[in-house]
Design an enzyme around this catalytic site. Structure first.
Site, PDB file in Angstrom:
ATOM      1  N   GLN A  71      19.772  -2.415 -24.722  1.00  0.00           N
ATOM      2  CA  GLN A  71      19.916  -1.077 -23.992  1.00  0.00           C
ATOM      3  C   GLN A  71      20.274  -0.825 -22.563  1.00  0.00           C
ATOM      4  O   GLN A  71      21.472  -0.262 -22.242  1.00  0.00           O
ATOM      5  CB  GLN A  71      19.010  -0.009 -24.238  1.00  0.00           C
ATOM      6  N   GLU A 193      11.745  -1.370 -23.016  1.00  0.00           N
ATOM      7  CA  GLU A 193      11.662   0.296 -22.509  1.00  0.00           C
ATOM      8  C   GLU A 193      10.360   0.632 -21.881  1.00  0.00           C
ATOM      9  O   GLU A 193       9.883   1.036 -20.771  1.00  0.00           O
ATOM     10  CB  GLU A 193      12.276   0.990 -23.191  1.00  0.00           C
ATOM     11  N   ASP A 222      14.980   1.456 -19.525  1.00  0.00           N
ATOM     12  CA  ASP A 222      16.628   0.810 -19.945  1.00  0.00           C
ATOM     13  C   ASP A 222      17.677   1.512 -19.610  1.00  0.00           C
ATOM     14  O   ASP A 222      18.160   0.931 -18.522  1.00  0.00           O
ATOM     15  CB  ASP A 222      16.602   0.928 -21.351  1.00  0.00           C
ATOM     16  N   GLY A 301       7.367  19.407  -7.971  1.00  0.00           N
ATOM     17  CA  GLY A 301       7.587  19.929  -6.632  1.00  0.00           C
ATOM     18  C   GLY A 301       6.325  20.824  -6.040  1.00  0.00           C
ATOM     19  O   GLY A 301       5.374  20.912  -6.696  1.00  0.00           O
ATOM     20  N   GLY A 302       6.609  21.519  -5.139  1.00  0.00           N
ATOM     21  CA  GLY A 302       5.744  22.294  -4.422  1.00  0.00           C
ATOM     22  C   GLY A 302       5.592  23.809  -5.062  1.00  0.00           C
ATOM     23  O   GLY A 302       4.841  24.680  -4.721  1.00  0.00           O
TER      24      GLY A 302
HETATM   25  N1  COA Z   1      25.968 -17.583 -28.011  1.00  0.00           N
HETATM   26  C1  COA Z   1      25.094 -18.175 -28.230  1.00  0.00           C
HETATM   27  N2  COA Z   1      23.945 -18.191 -27.587  1.00  0.00           N
HETATM   28  C2  COA Z   1      23.637 -16.687 -27.232  1.00  0.00           C
HETATM   29  C3  COA Z   1      24.639 -15.698 -27.253  1.00  0.00           C
HETATM   30  C4  COA Z   1      25.856 -16.174 -27.713  1.00  0.00           C
HETATM   31  N3  COA Z   1      27.045 -15.787 -27.547  1.00  0.00           N
HETATM   32  N4  COA Z   1      24.016 -14.427 -26.829  1.00  0.00           N
HETATM   33  C5  COA Z   1      22.787 -14.826 -26.528  1.00  0.00           C
HETATM   34  N5  COA Z   1      22.359 -16.135 -26.693  1.00  0.00           N
HETATM   35  C6  COA Z   1      21.266 -16.517 -26.788  1.00  0.00           C
HETATM   36  C7  COA Z   1      20.505 -16.704 -25.305  1.00  0.00           C
HETATM   37  O1  COA Z   1      21.253 -17.579 -24.554  1.00  0.00           O
HETATM   38  C8  COA Z   1      19.089 -16.865 -25.607  1.00  0.00           C
HETATM   39  O2  COA Z   1      18.943 -18.270 -25.755  1.00  0.00           O
HETATM   40  P1  COA Z   1      17.724 -19.371 -25.222  1.00  0.00           P
HETATM   41  O3  COA Z   1      16.615 -18.526 -25.536  1.00  0.00           O
HETATM   42  O4  COA Z   1      18.067 -20.813 -25.816  1.00  0.00           O
HETATM   43  O5  COA Z   1      17.993 -19.210 -23.678  1.00  0.00           O
HETATM   44  C9  COA Z   1      18.816 -16.354 -26.996  1.00  0.00           C
HETATM   45  O6  COA Z   1      20.219 -16.119 -27.484  1.00  0.00           O
HETATM   46  C10 COA Z   1      18.127 -15.081 -26.876  1.00  0.00           C
HETATM   47  O7  COA Z   1      18.234 -14.159 -25.607  1.00  0.00           O
HETATM   48  P2  COA Z   1      17.165 -13.461 -25.122  1.00  0.00           P
HETATM   49  O8  COA Z   1      17.556 -12.565 -24.016  1.00  0.00           O
HETATM   50  O9  COA Z   1      15.934 -13.871 -24.870  1.00  0.00           O
HETATM   51  O10 COA Z   1      16.943 -12.443 -26.364  1.00  0.00           O
HETATM   52  P3  COA Z   1      15.578 -11.785 -26.831  1.00  0.00           P
HETATM   53  O11 COA Z   1      15.832 -10.873 -27.916  1.00  0.00           O
HETATM   54  O12 COA Z   1      14.616 -12.892 -27.441  1.00  0.00           O
HETATM   55  O13 COA Z   1      14.855 -10.976 -26.022  1.00  0.00           O
HETATM   56  C11 COA Z   1      15.125  -8.997 -24.339  1.00  0.00           C
HETATM   57  C12 COA Z   1      15.495  -9.673 -25.692  1.00  0.00           C
HETATM   58  C13 COA Z   1      15.570  -7.536 -24.095  1.00  0.00           C
HETATM   59  C14 COA Z   1      13.342  -8.921 -24.525  1.00  0.00           C
HETATM   60  C15 COA Z   1      15.173  -9.930 -23.221  1.00  0.00           C
HETATM   61  O14 COA Z   1      16.668 -10.279 -23.223  1.00  0.00           O
HETATM   62  C16 COA Z   1      14.855  -9.234 -21.714  1.00  0.00           C
HETATM   63  O15 COA Z   1      13.806  -9.527 -21.399  1.00  0.00           O
HETATM   64  N6  COA Z   1      15.809  -8.820 -21.111  1.00  0.00           N
HETATM   65  C17 COA Z   1      15.529  -8.522 -19.630  1.00  0.00           C
HETATM   66  C18 COA Z   1      15.172  -7.382 -19.593  1.00  0.00           C
HETATM   67  C19 COA Z   1      15.679  -6.226 -20.404  1.00  0.00           C
HETATM   68  O16 COA Z   1      17.093  -6.086 -20.129  1.00  0.00           O
HETATM   69  N7  COA Z   1      15.197  -5.461 -21.271  1.00  0.00           N
HETATM   70  C20 COA Z   1      15.611  -4.319 -21.885  1.00  0.00           C
HETATM   71  C21 COA Z   1      16.379  -4.518 -22.945  1.00  0.00           C
HETATM   72  S1  COA Z   1      16.976  -3.063 -23.390  1.00  0.00           S
END
Ligand code: COA
Length: 480
Positions: A71, A193, A222, A301-302
């Site tokens: 998001q 979030e 988010d 607010g106030g």
């Molecule tokens: N091709 C190949 N690999 C891909 C890819 C693609 N097109 N797109 C994503 N990936 C891989 C990434 O490189 C990553 O690989 P790695 O772990 O080996 O480095 C993997 O997919 C997972 O990415 P990640 O961001 O860790 O996803 P997640 O589902 O585990 O975590 C979040 C999700 C949101 C918790 C995390 O991305 C995060 O903390 N983001 C920052 C804060 C944020 O924006 N949070 C709010 C989300 S609404």
């Protein structure tokens, strides 16, 4: 001619020569200055003569390499797309953004979670870890202005796309990231979030004093951080106009939430100088602790405010109105609720006198609001300039004609799910009409981007396809 005369003539001609040189150098300086003015004038285009709204869109010509998912990041890039940026969303072949399949309401179709956050974008599937995929990404980096990502900390580096690499390929590239936390003890954490709402100070100040902390329905962690990031990107684009180089833009969700909860940090500091008199707990004689308490529905607010029941509240959970006892209209409030004597009663006539009685005052106002629907109350109170707001349900907002008319709520058509409602651009630009289109299907624009943006030939596209860099792995491989 006398010697003296000769001297005088020499001096005169010297002075004349000096004058000419001075004149010349003033002329040269003036010429230089006028050149500068011309240069400056060239930088500032003349005001367009085109009719308003027909001079293109605010971000026309800006191309965004969008690595966002879920998001926060998608909120940012969608807004930029609404403003005219060409947003190319890179997704994993086969699955794409995880939200495509989350909270699915129509079998086989992209979820509303996805469609409402990815409108007006193009989708290209690339396996970013595949050698050929990396090659495509490098070419995309050269063709784009901004890279936006909200991967977990370190993921972009693991893909080999660190700032140094990107900057070498394209020094103009702006690299914008959302992370859960900024540098510090939690910088490596993955964040969603509600984690951000809790860590950014919102949850500790939301809810009722005698209840647990609460998260809010508005996605301030988010979507709120996505908004902050969009502002950072636009500022970086503006600065690039002067410096010619890109930069990193980082928005931590904790920081974004704290920024939105700024008034609560204000109150924290006020606590050192005495009680927070506008909090209803003060009127109730309850002492404050060391931190800002949860304030229920007190206004931030106030001017004291509270949510009051309206006619029909017994069966309609949203039959409520927010009512503010703003000091300048106190007389009108007293008249409308049938308490004209409060205008002069020393217990009620001044804001300070009212503070310890707010609970009773709101209960009395509620006796009046309960005789009206929230819309009837709005009509009456608005005419008297008494600030108030109906509690509108999502159902009511979805059908509100004025929101449709302004493009804040937009209906778009989608090939697999049919029409759906989305929130358009809440930022209205008078010369840049919002470009709100449906979200793309997974990989819908892969060929188009390879061909038109990266100038791949048909043969090269064939080679890329054969390499497996843009398609999902075979079912067998997936099962294994
Ligand atoms: N091709 C190949 N690999 C891909 C890819 C693609 N097109 N797109 C994503 N990936 C891989 C990434 O490189 C990553 O690989 P790695 O772990 O080996 O480095 C993997 O997919 C997972 O990415 P990640 O961001 O860790 O996803 P997640 O589902 O585990 O975590 C979040 C999700 C949101 C918790 C995390 O991305 C995060 O903390 N983001 C920052 C804060 C944020 O924006 N949070 C709010 C989300 S609404």
């Amino acid at each position: 001619m006398t010697a003296n005369c000769n001297k005088a003539i020499k001096a005169k001609s010297k002075a004349a020569a000096k004058k000419t040189t001075a004149k010349k150098s003033t002329k040269a300086a003036a010429k230089k200055a006028s050149k500068k003015v011309v240069k400056l004038a060239i930088k500032k285009p003349r005001p367009s003569a085109r009719p308003w709204g027909q001079a293109g869109r605010a971000l026309d010509g800006v191309r965004i390499l969008d690595f966002t998912h879920v998001q926060s990041g998608p909120t940012c890039t969608q807004l930029l797309a609404f403003m005219g940026a060409d947003v190319i969303k890179v997704e994993r072949p086969g699955t794409g953004d995880i939200t495509r399949g989350q909270l699915r309401d129509v079998k086989g179709a992209d979820s509303l979670y996805f469609t409402m956050l990815n409108g007006s974008k193009r989708s290209i599937t690339i396996d970013s870890k595949h050698p050929k995929g990396k090659e495509i990404l490098d070419r995309l980096v050269r063709q784009c202005d901004v890279l936006v990502e909200n991967f977990a900390p370190g993921a972009l580096d693991r893909l080999g796309l660190n700032f140094e690499h990107i900057h070498k390929l394209n020094p103009r590239m702006i690299v914008a990231s959302v992370k859960g936390f900024g540098p510090g003890p939690y910088e490596d954490c993955k964040v969603y979030e509600n984690v951000a709402q809790c860590a950014g100070g919102s949850a500790s100040t939301t809810g009722f004093r005698d209840g647990p902390p609460l998260v809010t329905g508005a996605q301030i962690g988010d979507s709120g951080t996505g908004l902050h990031l969009a502002l950072g990107i636009v500022a970086a684009l503006y600065q690039r106009g002067r410096t010619g180089r890109g930069q990193k833009v980082l928005c931590a969700m904790q920081d974004g939430v704290l920024n939105l909860a700024r008034v609560k940090l204000r109150d924290q500091q006020r606590l050192a100088h005495g009680p927070l008199t506008e909090y209803s707990q003060h009127g109730e004689g309850i002492a404050f602790g060391a931190s800002v308490p949860r304030a229920g529905n007190d206004s931030g607010g106030g001017q004291p405010g509270w949510i009051l029941k309206c006619k029909g509240y017994e069966s309609d959970p949203d039959a409520y109105i927010y009512f503010i006892t703003q000091a300048p209209v106190w007389g009108a409030i007293c008249d409308v609720i049938g308490k004209p004597e409060w205008k002069t009663d020393p217990d009620y006539a001044t804001p300070n006198a009212r503070l310890p009685r707010l609970r009773y005052i709101f209960a009395t106002v509620e006796q009046w609001t309960m005789t009206k629907t929230k819309f009837e109350a709005m009509d009456i109170l608005n005419k008297l300039d008494i600030p108030c707001g109906p509690i509108l349900s999502m159902k009511e907002l979805a059908h509100e004609p004025s929101l449709r008319a302004t493009g804040t709520v937009v209906e778009v058509d989608h090939p697999t799910r049919g029409t759906y409602l989305t929130v358009g651009n809440p930022i209205k630009l008078s010369d840049s009409p919002a470009d709100v289109r449906r979200s793309p299907l997974l990989g819908e624009h892969t060929d188009e981007v390879l061909r038109d943006v990266l100038r791949y030939s048909d043969k090269e596209i064939g080679d890329v396809k054969a390499s497996g860099a843009i398609s999902a792995p075979e079912k067998k491989a997936e099962a294994a």
